[in-house]
Design a protein around this motif. Structure first.
Motif, PDB file in Angstrom:
ATOM      1  N   ARG A 268       3.468   4.352  18.714  1.00  0.00           N
ATOM      2  CA  ARG A 268       3.101   5.751  18.573  1.00  0.00           C
ATOM      3  C   ARG A 268       2.930   6.054  17.088  1.00  0.00           C
ATOM      4  O   ARG A 268       3.466   5.350  16.241  1.00  0.00           O
ATOM      5  CB  ARG A 268       4.183   6.680  19.141  1.00  0.00           C
ATOM      6  CG  ARG A 268       4.349   6.628  20.651  1.00  0.00           C
ATOM      7  CD  ARG A 268       3.172   7.270  21.366  1.00  0.00           C
ATOM      8  NE  ARG A 268       3.423   7.397  22.786  1.00  0.00           N
ATOM      9  CZ  ARG A 268       3.102   6.471  23.680  1.00  0.00           C
ATOM     10  NH1 ARG A 268       2.551   5.334  23.275  1.00  0.00           N
ATOM     11  NH2 ARG A 268       3.350   6.656  24.965  1.00  0.00           N
ATOM     12  N   GLU A 269       2.234   7.132  16.781  1.00  0.00           N
ATOM     13  CA  GLU A 269       2.071   7.521  15.389  1.00  0.00           C
ATOM     14  C   GLU A 269       3.253   8.379  14.961  1.00  0.00           C
ATOM     15  O   GLU A 269       3.652   9.298  15.667  1.00  0.00           O
ATOM     16  CB  GLU A 269       0.770   8.312  15.202  1.00  0.00           C
ATOM     17  CG  GLU A 269       0.515   8.697  13.750  1.00  0.00           C
ATOM     18  CD  GLU A 269      -0.846   9.329  13.547  1.00  0.00           C
ATOM     19  OE1 GLU A 269      -1.098   9.811  12.421  1.00  0.00           O
ATOM     20  OE2 GLU A 269      -1.637   9.340  14.501  1.00  0.00           O
ATOM     21  N   VAL A 270       3.833   8.057  13.801  1.00  0.00           N
ATOM     22  CA  VAL A 270       4.949   8.813  13.257  1.00  0.00           C
ATOM     23  C   VAL A 270       4.560   9.296  11.868  1.00  0.00           C
ATOM     24  O   VAL A 270       4.127   8.508  11.033  1.00  0.00           O
ATOM     25  CB  VAL A 270       6.229   7.952  13.171  1.00  0.00           C
ATOM     26  CG1 VAL A 270       7.357   8.740  12.520  1.00  0.00           C
ATOM     27  CG2 VAL A 270       6.636   7.481  14.558  1.00  0.00           C
ATOM     28  N   THR A 271       4.720  10.590  11.606  1.00  0.00           N
ATOM     29  CA  THR A 271       4.370  11.156  10.306  1.00  0.00           C
ATOM     30  C   THR A 271       5.636  11.661   9.624  1.00  0.00           C
ATOM     31  O   THR A 271       6.324  12.535  10.156  1.00  0.00           O
ATOM     32  CB  THR A 271       3.374  12.324  10.462  1.00  0.00           C
ATOM     33  OG1 THR A 271       2.215  11.859  11.158  1.00  0.00           O
ATOM     34  CG2 THR A 271       2.953  12.851   9.093  1.00  0.00           C
TER      35      THR A 271
ATOM     36  N   TYR B 223       0.118   4.264  16.589  1.00  0.00           N
ATOM     37  CA  TYR B 223       1.095   4.179  15.506  1.00  0.00           C
ATOM     38  C   TYR B 223       0.570   3.217  14.459  1.00  0.00           C
ATOM     39  O   TYR B 223       0.281   2.062  14.763  1.00  0.00           O
ATOM     40  CB  TYR B 223       2.444   3.702  16.069  1.00  0.00           C
ATOM     41  CG  TYR B 223       3.496   3.455  15.019  1.00  0.00           C
ATOM     42  CD1 TYR B 223       3.688   4.346  13.980  1.00  0.00           C
ATOM     43  CD2 TYR B 223       4.299   2.321  15.081  1.00  0.00           C
ATOM     44  CE1 TYR B 223       4.666   4.132  13.038  1.00  0.00           C
ATOM     45  CE2 TYR B 223       5.277   2.099  14.136  1.00  0.00           C
ATOM     46  CZ  TYR B 223       5.452   3.009  13.114  1.00  0.00           C
ATOM     47  OH  TYR B 223       6.411   2.787  12.169  1.00  0.00           O
TER      48      TYR B 223
ATOM     49  N   SER C 158      11.872   0.947  11.847  1.00  0.00           N
ATOM     50  CA  SER C 158      11.786   1.025  13.308  1.00  0.00           C
ATOM     51  C   SER C 158      13.168   1.011  13.953  1.00  0.00           C
ATOM     52  O   SER C 158      13.476   1.822  14.835  1.00  0.00           O
ATOM     53  CB  SER C 158      10.945  -0.126  13.850  1.00  0.00           C
ATOM     54  OG  SER C 158       9.619  -0.020  13.401  1.00  0.00           O
TER      55      SER C 158
ATOM     56  N   LEU D 134      14.988   4.319  13.278  1.00  0.00           N
ATOM     57  CA  LEU D 134      14.490   5.422  14.101  1.00  0.00           C
ATOM     58  C   LEU D 134      15.025   5.331  15.517  1.00  0.00           C
ATOM     59  O   LEU D 134      15.403   6.339  16.125  1.00  0.00           O
ATOM     60  CB  LEU D 134      12.957   5.431  14.101  1.00  0.00           C
ATOM     61  CG  LEU D 134      12.292   5.921  12.814  1.00  0.00           C
ATOM     62  CD1 LEU D 134      10.789   5.696  12.876  1.00  0.00           C
ATOM     63  CD2 LEU D 134      12.591   7.397  12.580  1.00  0.00           C
TER      64      LEU D 134
END
Length: 223
Positions: A110-113, A79, A130, A133
């Motif tokens: 984690r990666e969030v797009t 992320y 954050s 979400l």
């Protein structure tokens, strides 16, 4: 982590159910069946997804157990937070740790797009991206659990039907009834299918049910 050997599965030899239960039991039953009749065509299905599982049944029982016990290979995800977001995560962890008897938050990166408009909206929410979400995920888990379970059951039944019943009469109509969540109509369209296939479709889509209702549905004709 759940034991891979206990994953619920079902094996079909042609149109007949060969075995159903934990993965290890089904795998050993399939191995025994293929040793008795090498020409038999067997499909093994993951009951959680309805998808076909490829099994390597070479070697001894111990060899098979060892292979099936291996955890699936996964790739690491990373992320990359926006400027200032790490400080938000650190504040959250500190805030959680201050509560008497409360565990640390345990943040997992984690990666969030997202699209720019999504980031802009998140930035305006209390606590930052954050925290927002996390609130959205928690709310979705509370309100969407049943709906997600129904969708997952429909998807499992669909994948099973696609693999084993795509050429059977009424397949297209049965698929539409499945995703319309119309159990009676689905049962009518698949009433003429082989017993084991029909029963497993209904089991995946709607769970266990009483035999009398199944018999009643089979007595109805599809329109």
């Amino acid at each position: 982590m759940s034991n891979p050997l206990s994953k619920p599965c079902t094996a079909f030899g042609g149109q007949r159910q060969l075995s159903s239960g934990p993965l290890i039991e089904v795998a050993l039953a399939v191995k025994a069946a293929t040793e008795r009749d090498p020409s038999i065509m067997i499909l093994v299905f993951d009951d959680m997804t309805g998808r076909v599982i490829d099994l390597d049944l070479r070697g001894t029982k111990a060899d098979i157990i060892e292979r099936l016990s291996r955890p699936p290979q996964t790739s690491a995800a990373h992320y990359r937070p926006r400027p200032g977001e790490m400080s938000e995560l650190a504040k959250d962890e500190i805030s959680e740790a201050r509560g008497r008897g409360r565990p640390k938050l345990g943040v997992v990166p984690r990666e969030v797009t997202l699209l720019p408009r999504h980031w802009d909206w998140l930035a305006e929410q209390p606590g930052g991206a954050s925290a927002s979400l996390r609130r959205l995920v928690d709310e979705a888990r509370r309100t969407g659990g049943t709906r997600q379970q129904r969708r997952a059951a429909q998807e499992a039944a669909y994948h099973f039907m696609l693999a084993i019943a795509g050429d059977l009469p009424g397949y297209e109509e049965a698929t539409r009834a499945l995703f319309a969540d119309d159990r009676s109509r689905l049962a009518q369209w698949i009433a003429a299918w082989p017993d084991d296939i029909r029963a497993h479709v209904l089991h995946l889509a709607f769970g266990p049910k009483d035999a009398s209702r199944d018999k009643l549905d089979r007595g109805k004709k599809a329109p």
